[in-house]
Write a protein that holds these residues in place. Structure first.
Motif, short mmCIF file in Angstrom:
data_model
loop_
_atom_site.label_atom_id
_atom_site.label_comp_id
_atom_site.label_asym_id
_atom_site.label_seq_id
_atom_site.Cartn_x
_atom_site.Cartn_y
_atom_site.Cartn_z
N VAL A 135 140.45 125.02 55.63
CA VAL A 135 139.66 123.66 55.01
C VAL A 135 138.49 123.97 54.44
O VAL A 135 137.93 124.95 54.58
CB VAL A 135 139.52 122.89 56.25
CG1 VAL A 135 140.67 122.25 56.72
CG2 VAL A 135 138.45 123.49 57.38
N TRP A 136 138.27 123.10 53.40
CA TRP A 136 137.07 123.42 52.38
C TRP A 136 136.15 122.15 52.51
O TRP A 136 136.61 121.03 52.29
CB TRP A 136 137.24 123.60 51.16
CG TRP A 136 136.49 123.85 49.98
CD1 TRP A 136 135.46 124.43 49.96
CD2 TRP A 136 136.47 122.80 48.88
NE1 TRP A 136 134.63 124.18 48.66
CE2 TRP A 136 135.32 123.28 48.09
CE3 TRP A 136 137.24 121.98 48.42
CZ2 TRP A 136 135.03 122.61 46.92
CZ3 TRP A 136 136.90 121.24 47.11
CH2 TRP A 136 135.64 121.78 46.45
N VAL A 137 134.78 122.45 52.74
CA VAL A 137 134.15 121.34 52.85
C VAL A 137 133.16 121.10 51.49
O VAL A 137 132.37 122.23 51.08
CB VAL A 137 132.86 121.61 53.98
CG1 VAL A 137 131.90 120.30 54.03
CG2 VAL A 137 133.80 121.53 55.15
N SER A 148 133.21 115.47 51.64
CA SER A 148 134.83 115.42 51.61
C SER A 148 135.16 116.69 52.22
O SER A 148 134.93 117.82 51.94
CB SER A 148 135.20 115.16 50.29
OG SER A 148 134.40 114.07 49.74
N ILE A 149 136.58 116.63 52.74
CA ILE A 149 137.02 118.11 53.40
C ILE A 149 138.69 117.92 52.75
O ILE A 149 139.24 117.09 52.77
CB ILE A 149 137.31 117.69 54.88
CG1 ILE A 149 135.76 118.31 55.45
CG2 ILE A 149 138.07 119.16 55.44
CD1 ILE A 149 135.61 118.19 56.89
N TRP A 150 138.85 118.97 52.24
CA TRP A 150 140.34 119.32 51.74
C TRP A 150 140.97 120.40 52.70
O TRP A 150 140.43 121.43 52.88
CB TRP A 150 140.20 120.04 50.28
CG TRP A 150 141.27 120.16 49.51
CD1 TRP A 150 141.99 119.42 48.91
CD2 TRP A 150 142.15 121.34 49.61
NE1 TRP A 150 143.22 119.96 48.13
CE2 TRP A 150 143.08 121.33 48.57
CE3 TRP A 150 141.97 122.71 50.03
CZ2 TRP A 150 144.09 122.37 48.36
CZ3 TRP A 150 142.96 123.78 50.02
CH2 TRP A 150 143.98 123.48 49.10
N ARG A 151 142.20 119.98 52.87
CA ARG A 151 142.92 120.91 53.65
C ARG A 151 144.20 121.20 53.41
O ARG A 151 145.07 120.69 52.77
CB ARG A 151 143.26 120.03 55.23
CG ARG A 151 143.99 121.02 56.19
CD ARG A 151 144.06 120.30 57.59
NE ARG A 151 144.69 118.98 57.52
CZ ARG A 151 144.53 117.94 58.41
NH1 ARG A 151 143.80 118.21 59.36
NH2 ARG A 151 145.38 116.80 58.23
N TRP A 161 142.86 115.85 50.20
CA TRP A 161 141.65 115.67 50.85
C TRP A 161 142.00 114.68 52.28
O TRP A 161 142.89 113.90 52.24
CB TRP A 161 141.01 114.43 49.97
CG TRP A 161 140.49 114.99 48.69
CD1 TRP A 161 140.74 114.98 47.49
CD2 TRP A 161 139.31 116.19 48.51
NE1 TRP A 161 140.31 115.82 46.34
CE2 TRP A 161 139.09 116.40 47.32
CE3 TRP A 161 138.53 116.63 49.52
CZ2 TRP A 161 138.28 117.15 46.67
CZ3 TRP A 161 137.63 117.60 48.88
CH2 TRP A 161 137.40 117.91 47.68
N ALA A 246 134.95 116.02 61.30
CA ALA A 246 134.59 117.09 60.71
C ALA A 246 134.65 118.63 61.61
O ALA A 246 135.22 119.56 61.46
CB ALA A 246 133.32 117.24 59.79
N MET A 250 136.90 121.98 61.16
CA MET A 250 136.20 123.07 60.61
C MET A 250 136.34 124.18 61.71
O MET A 250 136.50 123.95 62.76
CB MET A 250 134.59 122.76 60.33
CG MET A 250 134.43 121.73 59.10
SD MET A 250 132.77 121.12 58.87
CE MET A 250 131.88 122.54 58.45
N THR A 254 134.59 128.38 57.73
CA THR A 254 134.80 127.32 56.69
C THR A 254 133.84 127.40 55.48
O THR A 254 132.91 127.34 55.79
CB THR A 254 134.89 126.06 57.38
OG1 THR A 254 136.10 125.94 58.46
CG2 THR A 254 135.02 124.72 56.56
N VAL A 256 131.56 125.93 52.80
CA VAL A 256 130.79 124.76 52.46
C VAL A 256 130.33 124.86 51.29
O VAL A 256 129.45 125.64 51.07
CB VAL A 256 129.74 124.50 53.49
CG1 VAL A 256 129.08 123.02 53.26
CG2 VAL A 256 130.38 124.45 55.16
#
Length: 260
Positions: A135-137, A148-151, A161, A246, A250, A254, A256
């Motif tokens: 995941v990316w924050v 926003s969080i992309w998985r 997203w 979140a 996370m 992760t 950010v």
């Protein structure tokens, strides 16, 4: 949706000890082989390939999955110090109970770094996979400010997203810096202390769903009347439900990204 293939070309300006070009049989550097192993184990999204590393114009490809945001593509791991590579190594170490952190001096000890690299390559040979999705924050200091969080879904090789929330970043004099860092510590609940630039100090116990990503900056829950603008002392504050979600997604490592 048509699969998106992103090509990143890196030019390696290296020479041998005698000043000549690298031999045509030069192997891929250790960090690149480790990055490929981490991607194939899904600690990183996409896949890595290369050609001609011993020639004058070597090429490295990072093949991003469908649905990868352009801001994430811009973070293509292109060196041993990449924050995405740091984060993946941290997560791998955490999953395997290894004494490693990108916040420690271990990284600057070549022996420690190569031992970790060897562990990654051994796990890859065993056919292991990451225990949780990448995941990316992504934090934007716009109007309003958002998180926003992309998985990444390794089974479909696609990403999307999965969370968006208003958020708060730091006030002038205690701004949340722009950049990308990997989460290095997490707490369901912890105490936070400090002072705002105007002099007001705080000693807050029981701050919940805390993910430290750089120095004393963290993504966490904090009760506010409203969200979406600068009002923290440098942290990234979220409403309760968003902070809970979140925190579940996370993990150590992760990445950010904080953007203007």
């Amino acid at each position: 949706m048509k699969r998106i293939w992103i090509l990143t070309v890196l030019l390696w300006l290296a020479s041998a000890a005698g000043g000549g070009a690298l031999a045509a049989t030069a192997p891929a550097p250790a960090w690149l082989r480790v990055a490929r192993a981490l991607a194939q184990m899904h600690y990183l999204p996409g896949q890595v390939g290369w050609t001609g590393l011993g020639g004058a114009n070597p090429q490295i490809w990072w093949l991003w999955p469908s649905g990868t945001p352009s801001a994430l593509q811009a973070l293509t791991p292109n060196s041993p110090g990449s924050p995405l590579l740091f984060g993946a190594l941290d997560f791998f170490a955490k999953a395997h109970g290894l004494p490693w952190s990108n916040q420690s001096s271990d990284w600057f000890d070549p022996d420690n770094r190569h031992r970790l690299y060897a562990d990654v390559l051994a796990a890859h040979r065993r056919g292991e996979y990451a225990p949780k999705p990448f995941v990316w924050v992504y934090v934007r200091k716009g109007t309003p400010e958002t998180l926003s969080i992309w998985r990444y879904n390794a089974a479909t090789n696609r990403g999307k997203w999965v969370l968006q929330s208003p958020t708060n970043t730091g006030v002038p004099g205690a701004i949340t810096p722009n950049g990308t860092w990997a989460v290095y510590a997490r707490f369901l609940s912890t105490r936070m202390t400090g002072c705002f630039p105007h002099g007001e100090c705080y000693n807050d116990s029981g701050v919940r769903f805390v993910n430290y990503f750089w120095d004393g900056r963290a993504v966490h829950y904090f009760p506010r009347l409203a969200y979406g603008f600068r009002q923290s002392n440098g942290c990234v504050e979220l409403p309760l439900k968003a902070a809970q979600s979140a925190y579940r997604m996370m993990h150590i490592g992760t990445p950010v990204t904080v953007a203007p």
